[in-house]
Design an enzyme around this catalytic site. Sequence first.
Site, PDB file in Angstrom:
ATOM      1  CG  HIS A 254      23.115-102.462  44.844  1.00 10.71           C
ATOM      2  ND1 HIS A 254      23.036-101.320  44.078  1.00 10.71           N
ATOM      3  CD2 HIS A 254      24.223-102.303  45.611  1.00 10.71           C
ATOM      4  CE1 HIS A 254      24.041-100.515  44.364  1.00 10.71           C
ATOM      5  NE2 HIS A 254      24.781-101.088  45.286  1.00 10.71           N
TER       6      HIS A 254
HETATM    7  O1  RIB Z   1      26.633-103.635  42.009  1.00 13.41           O
HETATM    8  C1  RIB Z   1      25.849-104.248  43.001  1.00 13.41           C
HETATM    9  C2  RIB Z   1      25.897-105.729  42.870  1.00 13.41           C
HETATM   10  O2  RIB Z   1      27.235-106.162  43.071  1.00 13.41           O
HETATM   11  C3  RIB Z   1      25.067-106.464  43.933  1.00 13.41           C
HETATM   12  O3  RIB Z   1      24.555-107.650  43.387  1.00 13.41           O
HETATM   13  C4  RIB Z   1      26.060-106.761  45.020  1.00 13.41           C
HETATM   14  O4  RIB Z   1      25.740-108.002  45.689  1.00 13.41           O
HETATM   15  C5  RIB Z   1      27.348-106.912  44.259  1.00 13.41           C
HETATM   16  O5  RIB Z   1      27.461-108.234  43.897  1.00 13.41           O
END
Ligand code: RIB
Length: 322
Positions: A254
């Site tokens: 992500h």
């Molecule tokens: O949904 C993914 C996000 O949520 C990323 O930033 C991960 O670090 C969690 O915080």
Amino acid sequence: MRRTGVPRDNGLVSRTGLIIDCDPGVDDAIALFLAFGSKELDLIGVTTVAGNVSAALTARNARLIRQIAGREDVPVVAGAERPLVRAPVEADHFHGETGLGHLPVFEPVAPLAEGEAADVIVREVMARPPGSVTVAVTGPMTNLALAFAREPALPARLAAVVVMGGARSEGGNITASAEYNIHADPHAAQAVAASGCRLVMLGLDVTHQVRATPERIARIAALASAPAKAVANLLDFAVETERKHVEGGAPPLHDPCTIAYILRPDLFATRPCRLEVETESRLTLGHTAVEFRVGPDEANCQWATRANAEAIFALLTERLGE
Ligand code: RIB
Ligand code: CA
């Protein structure tokens, strides 16, 4: 800021300084390693926020990653300890008790910089010419929303705000209809969406296309650098939690997508949209309503729809090996 011979694209990086606001966090840590290894970035600072784990742990973790990367030239500033309105919700089941999975943790040598994140964001942006700073956000948007409230001129002064957050076609990952970063502070996300800043959102729709397959992890694990060894360790943990909490397979990458976008916007496709965030409903709190059927004067966001996963991993691997 020293520039290396690394070719600079004509994207955001060639024109702006960068502040990274994060909640490390396994994937935030990988995003930081990508940024710390990209010497063409003018890194103004790293600000941290409560999110995946507590504010104290996210601040310690950002300093720890900075030390492994040898980038103590970049200040780390701690920020908000809780969301604007709602009760805190952590994601330690995906990041481990320390917030860094199984990575061995230690007390970093270099301390936090003075100040509080929102104030430092205001100070650093207002001290530079309009359009010369980009903010990347890889956690709840609490710090940025506080900064916008403290300095109303800030949204228009920023070159861009590049956020990992939200979901449209992919559905939610913390509830049926919300992605974690937005669900963790929906009021902050709505404030940023309504601020008029030049917003680029990299949601689950695109980060779910960028997955750490065994081959990609093996290429990183084969590198000798301390950052590469740390990232391989973090990715192994992500594979484990994906198996434990999702349906297994290769975990999505992500947060590093925000830094990859800033370095190489050509690796992504985006569409203009009207973005609004649910801040009232118990059932859908933090849902991102992404409407593409708008005219240019109604659009408030560029929504990422496609990513070149192979090239993003090649970029990460290259920057870890430097
Ligand atoms: O949904 C993914 C996000 O949520 C990323 O930033 C991960 O670090 C969690 O915080
Ligand atoms: Ca994060």
